[in-house]
Motif scaffolding. Structure first.
Motif, PDB file in Angstrom:
ATOM      1  N   GLN A  93      -6.301   6.337  -4.931  1.00 57.93           N
ATOM      2  CA  GLN A  93      -6.187   5.128  -4.111  1.00 57.93           C
ATOM      3  C   GLN A  93      -4.817   5.080  -3.428  1.00 57.93           C
ATOM      4  N   TYR A  94      -3.791   5.481  -4.154  1.00 57.66           N
ATOM      5  CA  TYR A  94      -2.430   5.556  -3.593  1.00 57.66           C
ATOM      6  C   TYR A  94      -2.368   6.600  -2.474  1.00 57.66           C
ATOM      7  N   GLU A  95      -2.889   7.779  -2.758  1.00 57.99           N
ATOM      8  CA  GLU A  95      -2.852   8.856  -1.761  1.00 57.99           C
ATOM      9  C   GLU A  95      -3.538   8.448  -0.456  1.00 57.99           C
ATOM     10  N   LYS A  96      -4.655   7.730  -0.547  1.00 63.02           N
ATOM     11  CA  LYS A  96      -5.412   7.337   0.646  1.00 63.02           C
ATOM     12  C   LYS A  96      -4.582   6.491   1.605  1.00 63.02           C
ATOM     13  N   GLY A  97      -3.724   5.644   1.094  1.00 64.57           N
ATOM     14  CA  GLY A  97      -2.936   4.770   1.948  1.00 64.57           C
ATOM     15  C   GLY A  97      -1.527   5.237   2.233  1.00 64.57           C
ATOM     16  N   PHE A  98      -1.094   6.299   1.553  1.00 62.23           N
ATOM     17  CA  PHE A  98       0.300   6.743   1.637  1.00 62.23           C
ATOM     18  C   PHE A  98       0.709   7.239   3.022  1.00 62.23           C
ATOM     19  N   PHE A  99      -0.069   8.118   3.609  1.00 60.35           N
ATOM     20  CA  PHE A  99       0.357   8.793   4.837  1.00 60.35           C
ATOM     21  C   PHE A  99       0.490   7.860   6.044  1.00 60.35           C
ATOM     22  N   PRO A 100      -0.390   6.906   6.254  1.00 55.11           N
ATOM     23  CA  PRO A 100      -0.179   5.994   7.389  1.00 55.11           C
ATOM     24  C   PRO A 100       1.121   5.190   7.280  1.00 55.11           C
ATOM     25  N   ILE A 101       1.462   4.779   6.071  1.00 50.95           N
ATOM     26  CA  ILE A 101       2.710   4.020   5.895  1.00 50.95           C
ATOM     27  C   ILE A 101       3.908   4.942   6.072  1.00 50.95           C
ATOM     28  N   LEU A 102       3.832   6.145   5.560  1.00 56.20           N
ATOM     29  CA  LEU A 102       4.908   7.128   5.736  1.00 56.20           C
ATOM     30  C   LEU A 102       5.164   7.364   7.223  1.00 56.20           C
TER      31      LEU A 102
ATOM     32  N   ARG B  39       1.819   3.314  -9.675  1.00 60.82           N
ATOM     33  CA  ARG B  39       2.352   2.851 -10.958  1.00 60.82           C
ATOM     34  C   ARG B  39       1.259   2.824 -12.037  1.00 60.82           C
ATOM     35  N   ALA B  40       0.041   2.453 -11.649  1.00 65.30           N
ATOM     36  CA  ALA B  40      -1.066   2.394 -12.605  1.00 65.30           C
ATOM     37  C   ALA B  40      -1.587   3.780 -12.973  1.00 65.30           C
ATOM     38  N   GLY B  41      -1.472   4.737 -12.051  1.00 65.68           N
ATOM     39  CA  GLY B  41      -2.076   6.046 -12.260  1.00 65.68           C
ATOM     40  C   GLY B  41      -1.136   7.161 -12.656  1.00 65.68           C
ATOM     41  N   THR B  42       0.170   6.870 -12.674  1.00 66.86           N
ATOM     42  CA  THR B  42       1.127   7.931 -12.981  1.00 66.86           C
ATOM     43  C   THR B  42       2.224   7.418 -13.904  1.00 66.86           C
ATOM     44  N   GLU B  43       2.909   8.369 -14.488  1.00 68.33           N
ATOM     45  CA  GLU B  43       4.165   8.086 -15.175  1.00 68.33           C
ATOM     46  C   GLU B  43       5.257   8.653 -14.285  1.00 68.33           C
TER      47      GLU B  43
ATOM     48  N   TYR C 241       3.755  -0.842   1.498  1.00 62.83           N
ATOM     49  CA  TYR C 241       4.011   0.259   0.563  1.00 62.83           C
ATOM     50  C   TYR C 241       4.123  -0.268  -0.861  1.00 62.83           C
ATOM     51  N   GLN C 242       4.832  -1.355  -1.044  1.00 63.39           N
ATOM     52  CA  GLN C 242       4.981  -1.897  -2.393  1.00 63.39           C
ATOM     53  C   GLN C 242       3.629  -2.288  -2.985  1.00 63.39           C
ATOM     54  N   ALA C 243       2.752  -2.863  -2.177  1.00 63.15           N
ATOM     55  CA  ALA C 243       1.407  -3.193  -2.661  1.00 63.15           C
ATOM     56  C   ALA C 243       0.642  -1.912  -3.016  1.00 63.15           C
ATOM     57  N   LEU C 244       0.713  -0.916  -2.149  1.00 65.67           N
ATOM     58  CA  LEU C 244       0.036   0.352  -2.392  1.00 65.67           C
ATOM     59  C   LEU C 244       0.594   1.053  -3.630  1.00 65.67           C
ATOM     60  N   SER C 245       1.896   0.961  -3.837  1.00 66.55           N
ATOM     61  CA  SER C 245       2.525   1.682  -4.946  1.00 66.55           C
ATOM     62  C   SER C 245       2.054   1.185  -6.308  1.00 66.55           C
ATOM     63  N   GLU C 246       1.396   0.030  -6.356  1.00 60.93           N
ATOM     64  CA  GLU C 246       0.830  -0.427  -7.628  1.00 60.93           C
ATOM     65  C   GLU C 246      -0.224   0.562  -8.132  1.00 60.93           C
ATOM     66  N   PHE C 247      -0.927   1.235  -7.222  1.00 64.58           N
ATOM     67  CA  PHE C 247      -1.878   2.276  -7.631  1.00 64.58           C
ATOM     68  C   PHE C 247      -1.133   3.463  -8.241  1.00 64.58           C
TER      69      PHE C 247
ATOM     70  N   ALA D  64      -8.134   8.594 -10.515  1.00 61.82           N
ATOM     71  CA  ALA D  64      -8.801   7.640  -9.620  1.00 61.82           C
ATOM     72  C   ALA D  64      -7.797   6.637  -9.067  1.00 61.82           C
ATOM     73  N   GLU D  65      -6.914   6.117  -9.892  1.00 67.47           N
ATOM     74  CA  GLU D  65      -5.877   5.188  -9.418  1.00 67.47           C
ATOM     75  C   GLU D  65      -4.944   5.900  -8.440  1.00 67.47           C
ATOM     76  N   TYR D  66      -4.551   7.114  -8.791  1.00 68.48           N
ATOM     77  CA  TYR D  66      -3.633   7.857  -7.923  1.00 68.48           C
ATOM     78  C   TYR D  66      -4.278   8.171  -6.576  1.00 68.48           C
TER      79      TYR D  66
END
Length: 104
Positions: A22-31, A86-90, A78-84, A18-20
């Motif tokens: 959230q990251y995926e949802k915002g990743f592509f527009p920033i990329l 960091r929370a959802g992955t190792e 991106y740094q704000a988004l990457s908190e998801f 679920a955390e990851y």
């Protein structure tokens, strides 16, 4: 001379989907905002040689230059988004590879 492309390789284990997501949802527009292109991912990569096989997901994407890759990583959005992430992955690694300059 044009800048050489830069590639990002990431390896991580998802432990909270679920955390990851959230990251995926915002990743592509920033990329895309930084000129990045997504190539592929693999949840079951094969290590052909070496003593330390990688676990988890391996992701590969490209930027038009090292400067664009570094701007993406430093982007406050991106740094704000990457908190998801960091929370959802190792994270095992997030590596920038320098491409070869274009041939004339």
């Amino acid at each position: 001379m044009a800048d050489a492309p830069a590639y990002i390789v990431a390896n991580f284990i998802v432990h909270d989907a679920a955390e990851y997501r959230q990251y995926e949802k915002g990743f592509f527009p920033i990329l895309k905002r930084h000129g990045g292109s997504f190539f592929t991912y693999d949840d079951n990569p094969d290590t052909l040689e070496g003593s330390e096989p990688r676990e988890g997901r391996v992701v590969l994407f490209q930027f038009p230059s090292e400067a664009a890759a570094r701007a993406w990583y430093a982007d406050p959005d991106y740094q704000a988004l990457s908190e998801f992430r960091r929370a959802g992955t190792e994270l095992k690694f997030l590596t920038l590879l320098h491409g070869l300059p274009p041939r004339a």
